[in-house]
Design an enzyme around this catalytic site. Structure first.
Site, PDB file in Angstrom:
ATOM      1  N   SER A 144       0.848  -1.191   0.000  1.00 35.38           N
ATOM      2  CA  SER A 144       0.000   0.000   0.000  1.00 35.38           C
ATOM      3  C   SER A 144       0.881   1.237   0.000  1.00 35.38           C
ATOM      4  O   SER A 144       2.019   1.210   0.503  1.00 35.38           O
ATOM      5  CB  SER A 144      -0.892   0.010   1.246  1.00 35.38           C
ATOM      6  OG  SER A 144      -1.490   1.280   1.436  1.00 35.38           O
ATOM      7  N   TYR A 157      -1.506   0.309  10.201  1.00 33.67           N
ATOM      8  CA  TYR A 157      -1.562  -0.196   8.825  1.00 33.67           C
ATOM      9  C   TYR A 157      -0.282   0.160   8.066  1.00 33.67           C
ATOM     10  O   TYR A 157       0.277  -0.690   7.345  1.00 33.67           O
ATOM     11  CB  TYR A 157      -2.783   0.379   8.120  1.00 33.67           C
ATOM     12  CG  TYR A 157      -3.029  -0.206   6.750  1.00 33.67           C
ATOM     13  CD1 TYR A 157      -3.481  -1.517   6.614  1.00 33.67           C
ATOM     14  CD2 TYR A 157      -2.832   0.548   5.603  1.00 33.67           C
ATOM     15  CE1 TYR A 157      -3.713  -2.064   5.358  1.00 33.67           C
ATOM     16  CE2 TYR A 157      -3.071   0.016   4.343  1.00 33.67           C
ATOM     17  CZ  TYR A 157      -3.509  -1.292   4.231  1.00 33.67           C
ATOM     18  OH  TYR A 157      -3.741  -1.825   2.983  1.00 33.67           O
TER      19      TYR A 157
END
Length: 246
Positions: A144, A157
């Protein structure tokens, strides 16, 4: 680009929806037998129906990636049935919460690290010997942009995806003299349930559909791939290099 994956065995995690679902479908369209893993049985059954509708085949493996023993057993089961694995798409992951670092509950942080990092490592460990038995093993680890942007409130995250990229690059370095090719992919903002959870006020219709992202990822899983250890980003439904520091 037409990619022929006839006779290939592909494992996709998080295959019940989103990018995992459509990547599994693209692999089946290219001729691979897909081993589809996810927690949601209903989503896997929908995928199985879609794959059968195009004349493909799949094996459904419903389990929670927090079950480390199940990950270990998966490698053994693949070996017993097929003797090898040609393709790994490590897609499954969780967001956790968007919150200041000091406000994140320990159990939430631990879950993000367990699913996104520890389970990915355990999966690599389980299937590495199987990919080594392929004449053209391919692995794509979903990352990501959060791994590099490190935006406020995205700490868990972001940290998990940075760790996953480190695992992929290290694994690629260790196997660079073999036929196995390993890449990481940042899919960018995509119309998924996780994106809706992270940015609830966003209009999903402004984002690429996960089927478009899956089509962009597929070339990295073909036998013609020569590069390993690289990070690619999906932008405007195409792959582009992301230059990592040496």
């Amino acid at each position: 680009m037409n990619i022929n994956l006839e006779g290939k065995i592909a494992l996709v995690t998080g295959a019940s929806r989103g990018i995992g679902y459509f990547t599994a479908l693209e692999l089946a369209k290219a001729g691979a037998h897909v081993i589809a893993s996810a927690r949601t049985v209903g989503g896997l059954e929908d995928l199985d129906d879609a794959i059968k509708a195009i004349g493909g085949s799949a094996t459904l493996v419903p389990f929670d990636l927090a079950d480390m023993n199940a990950i270990d057993a998966l490698g053994g089961s693949i070996f017993e049935r097929w003797g090898k694995l040609d393709i790994l798409v490590a897609n499954a992951g969780v967001l956790g919460v968007i919150s200041p670092i000091g406000h994140i509950e320990a159990k939430v942080f631990d879950k993000v690290m367990t699913i996104n990092v520890t389970a990915t490592w355990r999966l690599i460990r389980s299937v590495d010997p199987l990919l080594a038995r392929s004449d053209a093993g391919r692995a794509v680890i979903l990352s990501s942009g959060a791994a590099h942007k490190c935006r406020p409130f995205w700490s868990a995250y972001s940290a998990s995806k940075a760790a996953v990229e480190a695992l992929a690059r290290t694994w690629a370095g260790e196997t660079q003299s073999t036929p196995l090719r390993i890449t990481s992919v940042d899919p960018g903002a995509t119309r998924t349930a996780m994106r809706a959870q992270a940015v609830p006020g966003e209009d999903p219709q402004t984002l690429p559909h996960p089927s478009e992202v899956a089509k962009a990822i597929l070339p990295l899983l073909g036998p013609g791939v020569t590069e390993t250890g690289k990070l690619f980003i999906v932008r405007e439904n195409k792959l582009a290099d992301y230059r990592l520091p040496e």
